[in-house]
Scaffold this motif. Sequence first.
Motif, mmCIF file in Angstrom:
data_model
loop_
_atom_site.group_PDB
_atom_site.id
_atom_site.type_symbol
_atom_site.label_atom_id
_atom_site.label_comp_id
_atom_site.label_asym_id
_atom_site.label_seq_id
_atom_site.Cartn_x
_atom_site.Cartn_y
_atom_site.Cartn_z
ATOM 1 N N VAL A 125 0.865 -1.174 0.000
ATOM 2 C CA VAL A 125 0.000 0.000 0.000
ATOM 3 C C VAL A 125 0.902 1.226 0.000
ATOM 4 N N ALA A 126 0.784 2.038 -1.034
ATOM 5 C CA ALA A 126 1.542 3.289 -1.089
ATOM 6 C C ALA A 126 0.622 4.392 -0.570
ATOM 7 N N ARG A 127 0.929 4.902 0.571
ATOM 8 C CA ARG A 127 0.113 5.972 1.177
ATOM 9 C C ARG A 127 0.583 7.302 0.603
ATOM 10 N N ALA A 162 12.826 11.128 4.961
ATOM 11 C CA ALA A 162 13.191 9.713 4.814
ATOM 12 C C ALA A 162 12.396 9.150 3.640
ATOM 13 N N PRO A 163 13.062 8.651 2.599
ATOM 14 C CA PRO A 163 12.317 8.118 1.438
ATOM 15 C C PRO A 163 11.642 6.792 1.778
ATOM 16 N N LEU A 164 10.485 6.593 1.175
ATOM 17 C CA LEU A 164 9.797 5.311 1.296
ATOM 18 C C LEU A 164 10.330 4.376 0.241
ATOM 19 N N ASP A 165 10.223 3.084 0.466
ATOM 20 C CA ASP A 165 10.666 2.103 -0.528
ATOM 21 C C ASP A 165 9.541 1.928 -1.544
ATOM 22 N N LEU A 166 9.659 2.622 -2.659
ATOM 23 C CA LEU A 166 8.652 2.595 -3.719
ATOM 24 C C LEU A 166 9.120 1.767 -4.906
ATOM 25 N N ALA A 167 10.317 1.181 -4.788
ATOM 26 C CA ALA A 167 10.898 0.407 -5.892
ATOM 27 C C ALA A 167 10.583 -1.064 -5.706
#
Length: 156
Positions: A12-14, A150-155
């Motif tokens: 789930v990408a919020r 802080a980047p989210l892990d979207l990869a």
Amino acid sequence: MNSIQPPISDVVARSADIPWVPQGSGNVWFKPLRISVAQNRWVNLLKVTKGGVVNRHRHLAEVEGWVIQGRWHYIEHDWAAGPGDFVYEPPGDVHTLVADVADEAEPMMTLFSIHGAIEYVDENDELVHIETAETKLRRYLEHCESAGIAPLDLAY
């Protein structure tokens, strides 16, 4: 031998937790929701405010878009897209996106699923820049670093 990889778990990408990243010309931002470097695909929200333009570009693979709010058109085509419209762009299509934004209160926002590289070209169709899933991910990570986020892990 089976070369099919097992599926990853659900994700789930919020979007509220993902920053808007400046894209190219002023008044244009993207919010990455998924970036697959291995498949050279990405899904992002695109936001364009009054006066914003996505420079002339060519898709090397198909693109799907769903307009969430606002209206936009391509200079090179005779149609405009509005809320709820679905847009399909075939490989090789060259166009310049212009948001039809009457005021700053409601920018144009569209969900795009991009399958493959995008070649940004000048008015003579000369190559200026190539956007790939890798460059999109790098732009997101650099923006997060410069903003202290802080980047989210979207990869995936």
